[in-house]
Design a protein around this motif. Sequence first.
Motif, PDB file in Angstrom:
ATOM      1  N   ARG A 185      75.847 115.259  98.189  1.00  0.00           N
ATOM      2  CA  ARG A 185      77.169 115.129  98.798  1.00  0.00           C
ATOM      3  C   ARG A 185      77.131 115.240 100.315  1.00  0.00           C
ATOM      4  O   ARG A 185      78.173 115.202 100.954  1.00  0.00           O
ATOM      5  CB  ARG A 185      78.099 116.208  98.233  1.00  0.00           C
ATOM      6  CG  ARG A 185      78.419 116.000  96.761  1.00  0.00           C
ATOM      7  CD  ARG A 185      79.475 114.936  96.571  1.00  0.00           C
ATOM      8  NE  ARG A 185      79.691 114.583  95.164  1.00  0.00           N
ATOM      9  CZ  ARG A 185      80.714 113.875  94.718  1.00  0.00           C
ATOM     10  NH1 ARG A 185      81.618 113.427  95.582  1.00  0.00           N
ATOM     11  NH2 ARG A 185      80.837 113.579  93.446  1.00  0.00           N
ATOM     12  N   LYS A 225      74.922 122.283  89.684  1.00  0.00           N
ATOM     13  CA  LYS A 225      75.654 121.202  90.352  1.00  0.00           C
ATOM     14  C   LYS A 225      76.128 120.170  89.331  1.00  0.00           C
ATOM     15  O   LYS A 225      75.539 120.012  88.260  1.00  0.00           O
ATOM     16  CB  LYS A 225      74.779 120.536  91.413  1.00  0.00           C
ATOM     17  CG  LYS A 225      74.575 121.395  92.652  1.00  0.00           C
ATOM     18  CD  LYS A 225      73.900 120.643  93.775  1.00  0.00           C
ATOM     19  CE  LYS A 225      73.875 121.476  95.057  1.00  0.00           C
ATOM     20  NZ  LYS A 225      73.243 120.774  96.184  1.00  0.00           N
ATOM     21  N   VAL A 244      69.872 115.157  93.056  1.00  0.00           N
ATOM     22  CA  VAL A 244      69.772 116.595  92.776  1.00  0.00           C
ATOM     23  C   VAL A 244      68.564 116.893  91.898  1.00  0.00           C
ATOM     24  O   VAL A 244      67.815 117.847  92.153  1.00  0.00           O
ATOM     25  CB  VAL A 244      71.066 117.111  92.130  1.00  0.00           C
ATOM     26  CG1 VAL A 244      70.903 118.569  91.685  1.00  0.00           C
ATOM     27  CG2 VAL A 244      72.235 116.988  93.103  1.00  0.00           C
ATOM     28  N   ASP A 279      69.555 124.646  91.632  1.00  0.00           N
ATOM     29  CA  ASP A 279      70.750 123.790  91.747  1.00  0.00           C
ATOM     30  C   ASP A 279      71.190 123.226  90.398  1.00  0.00           C
ATOM     31  O   ASP A 279      71.916 122.234  90.357  1.00  0.00           O
ATOM     32  CB  ASP A 279      70.476 122.626  92.716  1.00  0.00           C
ATOM     33  CG  ASP A 279      70.618 123.025  94.179  1.00  0.00           C
ATOM     34  OD1 ASP A 279      71.233 124.082  94.439  1.00  0.00           O
ATOM     35  OD2 ASP A 279      70.120 122.297  95.046  1.00  0.00           O
ATOM     36  N   VAL A 335      72.531 116.955  86.064  1.00  0.00           N
ATOM     37  CA  VAL A 335      72.030 116.759  87.431  1.00  0.00           C
ATOM     38  C   VAL A 335      71.158 115.519  87.560  1.00  0.00           C
ATOM     39  O   VAL A 335      70.805 115.130  88.677  1.00  0.00           O
ATOM     40  CB  VAL A 335      71.242 117.998  87.923  1.00  0.00           C
ATOM     41  CG1 VAL A 335      72.138 119.215  87.978  1.00  0.00           C
ATOM     42  CG2 VAL A 335      70.024 118.270  87.043  1.00  0.00           C
ATOM     43  N   ASP A 365      81.660 127.042  91.395  1.00  0.00           N
ATOM     44  CA  ASP A 365      80.575 127.286  92.339  1.00  0.00           C
ATOM     45  C   ASP A 365      79.241 127.062  91.622  1.00  0.00           C
ATOM     46  O   ASP A 365      78.932 127.726  90.631  1.00  0.00           O
ATOM     47  CB  ASP A 365      80.680 128.727  92.851  1.00  0.00           C
ATOM     48  CG  ASP A 365      79.668 129.028  93.949  1.00  0.00           C
ATOM     49  OD1 ASP A 365      78.557 128.472  93.908  1.00  0.00           O
ATOM     50  OD2 ASP A 365      79.989 129.832  94.845  1.00  0.00           O
ATOM     51  N   HIS A 366      78.423 126.153  92.148  1.00  0.00           N
ATOM     52  CA  HIS A 366      77.199 125.808  91.420  1.00  0.00           C
ATOM     53  C   HIS A 366      76.227 126.978  91.345  1.00  0.00           C
ATOM     54  O   HIS A 366      75.396 127.042  90.432  1.00  0.00           O
ATOM     55  CB  HIS A 366      76.531 124.581  92.051  1.00  0.00           C
ATOM     56  CG  HIS A 366      75.695 124.871  93.265  1.00  0.00           C
ATOM     57  ND1 HIS A 366      76.219 124.993  94.535  1.00  0.00           N
ATOM     58  CD2 HIS A 366      74.353 125.062  93.397  1.00  0.00           C
ATOM     59  CE1 HIS A 366      75.243 125.230  95.390  1.00  0.00           C
ATOM     60  NE2 HIS A 366      74.105 125.271  94.734  1.00  0.00           N
ATOM     61  N   SER A 367      76.306 127.910  92.288  1.00  0.00           N
ATOM     62  CA  SER A 367      75.421 129.075  92.230  1.00  0.00           C
ATOM     63  C   SER A 367      75.806 129.994  91.074  1.00  0.00           C
ATOM     64  O   SER A 367      74.937 130.512  90.354  1.00  0.00           O
ATOM     65  CB  SER A 367      75.469 129.840  93.552  1.00  0.00           C
ATOM     66  OG  SER A 367      74.997 129.049  94.622  1.00  0.00           O
TER      67      SER A 367
END
Length: 800
Positions: free
Chosen positions: A428, A471, A436, A468, A422, A476-478
């Motif tokens: 984005r 990312k 980030v 985050d 990150v 899915d970043h979560s």
Amino acid sequence: MTEAVNSKSNAAADLVRARSHLLDGGLPGNPRLDAESLRQAMVDLFEFWLTSKAAELGITADSGLAVLAVGGLGRQEMLPYSDLDLVLLHDDIDPARVAEVADQLWYPLWDAHIKLDHSVRTVPQALQVAADDLIAALGMLESRHIVGAEDLSNLLIGGVRREWRSGIRTRFDELIAQAEARWERSGEIAHRAEPDLKNGRGGLRDMQLLDALALAQLTDAMPGLGPDVPGGGLPQARRRLLDVRTELHRVARRSRDQLRAQDADEIGAALRIGDRFDLARTLSDSARTVSYSVDVGLRTAANALPRRGLARLRRMPVRRPLDEGVVEHAGEVVLARDARPRRDPGLILRVAAASAQTGLPMSATTLNRLSEDAPEFREPWPKDALNDLLVLLGAGRGAIDAIEALDRTGLWGRLFPEWGVVRDLPPRDVLHTWTVDRHLVETVAYAGALSTRVARPDLLVLGALLHDIGKGRAGDHSIVGADLATHIGQRLGLWPSDVRTLSAVVRHHLLLSDIATRRDLSDPDTVQHVVDALGGEPQLLELLHTLAEADSLATGPGVWGDWKAALIGELVRRCRLVMAGDELPTPEPIASELIAKAAAGGVYVDLKPGESKHTYTVTVIAPDSPGLLSDAAGVLALHSLRVLSAALGVEGASAVDTFVVAPIFGDPPDAGLLRQELIRATTGHLDVAAVLAERERAAGGVGAGRYARAQPRVLWSGTSVPGQVILELRVGDRIGLLSRLAAALAGCGADVRWAKVVTMGSAVVDSFCLDLGADDTSVRRDAIEKAILAVVPRVEPKTS
């Protein structure tokens, strides 16, 4: 005359054709030069043209004339459409001869449409200009002999640099002011959509500033950075910035400093970096490296300035202890003399925590020594290391610079290897202001200011740091981030239950915002969906509620507002009602012997030893009246009894209040004295509020709890009894706070049916059950909340 005109015309045409050939193509068999080769080719082209022209004009080693290059050509960083800065030096020769040479040198360049910044001077004249004009002096520091009398050029170059070193003490403040004004105009390259590569913070002008400080012998050329820093360090940052600006010139076909969004993809492809997001990441890394180096360089230079006059007699700065192995010295956080980084991995975090808390920068030498010597943490981390991390993260805005310094020197990535993905990752969408990694740190700072909203501020700041972290990876970043948070939590040594909570915070950090802004909150299925997703855990809901605000505030202007706050707040309120595990405060049952005393009427005060060595239990029974709680709590405060907890209730016409107290010093007063003082207060013979105010003024305001680190928080919830509500206050402590709160509630006509008061360190959590009857309206609640907030500690103001 005609031959001279033709000569100038031919020279101009030759220069135009040569430059066009370099820009449009390159050498035979190599149709396009890369950015670095193009710059060198441009340097070679202009040097060849100038030396050839000089030979034609008789500018030789013994001619008394010399041509110096300043700016890009002087630095050998000639960009395609940059200005050509030249100085024609002469040694007091015939003015007519000098004018003739100058005309024949400048006119072909003008005819070729080369932007030319030129001057004709003797060495003393040039030195005087440098002495009077800071910008001119900075330019001449980079001057380089091209052709002619080299001894003349060396005389100027040496003289300018000598005067620069001897006069830097008087020019340093102006140098700083000029740089800060430029940063204010142009902003930060690392966090702008269309950055100014030359003048922005972290840009090429800052590289020249560092060079100037190095020439003044106040710092080295790569301050604060070792060879293993992320991104390759300062030389790589400089080359990347030059490469991007070179391609920007080539794309625009003119001189340009600001990178436009529509050109970014083409430039990224030409440099084989990737698309505009990859280019933005490269620029962010380079600019942040330069910015950090400039900060270190300016700080080092300021400390190295020669002292004059009485300043020479001042004692050397003392070393003030900050933590184990950590001291303050000369305005920086440094290692103590007896510190042993090789045997103490926790030094990294102690140094950073001390920096974040005090606002003092970490010494570059200290960071480099830690980078070289400090060992890796064992897993799981020692408890002290985790505590130091939490101190760092909880320091508010101070954590930002500390983490940035650790990251630029490679230490943060050692603590969190996952950070590399990150780091400098561009957003984005246009709503995000920061990269980030910087967004994560900004969220931590906001979360620290909101820490009184949650029962677990440690999990809040850790969740803010990691929300985050997924990312930049596939998926899915979560979901990805939740898995990473599990591994990180285990590495930090968190309890298994806390690891699960931290992972859930990262997994669901977008849940409340998404549902509140996209779903019908009046639909029971909407609320049930959130409750089911969170496993019915009120603590997790509380953490996510606060993180949603911190995340939004850290995203950018306008992302968090009243509308979004109201939606998420309503969703959280409905979820609390549905959750079976929602722990609302309830009154403690009154003991039977106290019920009997209440029935007898009158005023009764009892004081007994508490459960621990230094605590006592004070029981107060008196006729119930609106100001009784304020008077009772005030009397305790006046006798230096700090209320640790309280349970308040009503039995018939009497109030039954039990306080757990701790004397601030000495032994507690006699119960009979407390009873007499309470009777004086309730009959109006003792003004509790006035005496408390005088005590606080005598205690000095700040030390007495006048200011707090985090904003006070008021929470409202309903009960099963119509007209009764629960007000929960989370705030920093203050002398006589409970008395003031009770007086504020009484002043609003709010009847306190029962209360629970808990003091934890310097923070309190007070819950009051208020009987508002039919007047339980938003207007009434707002009035009560305003009265409450008027008597609690204020947030500490920022200092300049």
